[in-house]
Design a protein around this motif. Structure first.
Motif: not given
Length: 287
Positions: A13-14, A106-110, A87-94
């Motif tokens: 992520l960095a 920004r953390d979510f975007c990364n 849908f799944v990607e969004t739940a997983l990123a959260l």
């Protein structure tokens, strides 16, 4: 997440942040993401967060092709409409943000960038278009695991899918970006690398009854990938496993049929039974 996976993800992520890739989003989306992360309760495991966030997203309209915004590729954040993968990607990123104590947009975007793109590189060719590639890329990061093929319970994972991937290049007219010969070649290389790989899966007939073995193998919050025998494809649909109070297995998913994200009323067995091309499921654990 285990410490090695967390360390690897943090490093990725960095690196992705330093690329300063263009992010396409609406202001309301950034506000909603930070509200969801701030309001999430303390839970014990990643799969519990997958269920929690999946349920927070229910009711959102279904829409296909939400990532297709022309070239160059941009990281699209969209909580106003989902297809089954976003849908799944969004739940997983959260989930990744919450389990790592991250609450900023920004953390979510990364996190989403790391999940959606092989190596975190935002480009059309590096997007994990085929879900088998998605599983491989996110397994390598320590985000998910399908488990060792040799160690999957043979009484459940008793059938084998041998990949023969070609759908995107065989139907290039459906993908405007593939008008560029260089992208067509890169996607074709991905297809060739996947072709011939074998994966064990649970045939749909074994989903009829909620056996003890099935309940021990599939947990709430697991990612369910529906295997298909449609020519050139590996996976037809994905969602999040949800056991109901009556002991039946269902799917939290962005449903094209129901035109929104739903806790599917049909049991997973009956859901697959409607489509002869859907032959069973692969099960992906969030770490």
């Amino acid at each position: 997440m285990k410490l090695p996976a967390l360390a690897a993800l943090s490093l990725l992520l960095a690196c992705s942040s330093s690329r300063a890739q263009t992010v396409l989003f609406a202001a309301d989306d950034s506000i909603k993401i930070e509200q969801l992360l701030a309001a999430a309760p303390a839970l014990d495991a990643a799969n519990e967060y997958m269920t929690y966030f999946g349920r927070q997203l229910l009711g959102t309209p279904y829409a296909a092709h939400t990532l297709e915004k022309g070239l160059p590729e941009r990281l699209v954040i969209n909580l106003r409409a989902f297809d089954c993968t976003t849908f799944v990607e969004t739940a997983l990123a959260l989930t990744l943000c919450r389990t790592n104590g991250k609450t900023a947009f920004r953390d979510f975007c990364n996190a989403l960038q790391a999940i959606r793109y092989d190596g975190g590189e935002v480009s059309y060719a590096r997007r994990n278009h085929y879900f088998s590639s998605w599983i491989e890329a996110n397994t390598a990061q320590g985000i998910v695991s399908e488990g060792s093929q040799d160690e999957l319970p043979p009484d459940l994972f008793c059938e084998t899918q041998t990949l023969n991937i070609s759908f995107m290049t065989a139907h290039a007219d459906l993908y405007p970006a593939l008008a560029a010969d260089s992208l067509l070649s890169e996607v074709n290389l991905t297809e060739l690398l996947l072709t011939g790989k074998k994966f064990k899966f649970i045939p749909k007939r074994l989903l009829l009854r909620a056996t003890k073995a099935l309940k021990s193998c599939i947990c709430d919050g697991d990612i369910i990938a529906i295997v298909t025998n449609k020519a050139g494809l590996d996976i037809a649909h994905i969602g999040i496993a949800a056991w109901h109070a009556d002991g039946t297995l269902h799917l939290l998913n962005a449903s094209q049929t129901r035109k929104k994200a739903v806790d599917e009323p049909l049991t997973l067995y009956n859901y697959l039974r409607r489509n002869p091309a859907q032959t069973g499921i692969r099960v992906v654990k969030v770490l």
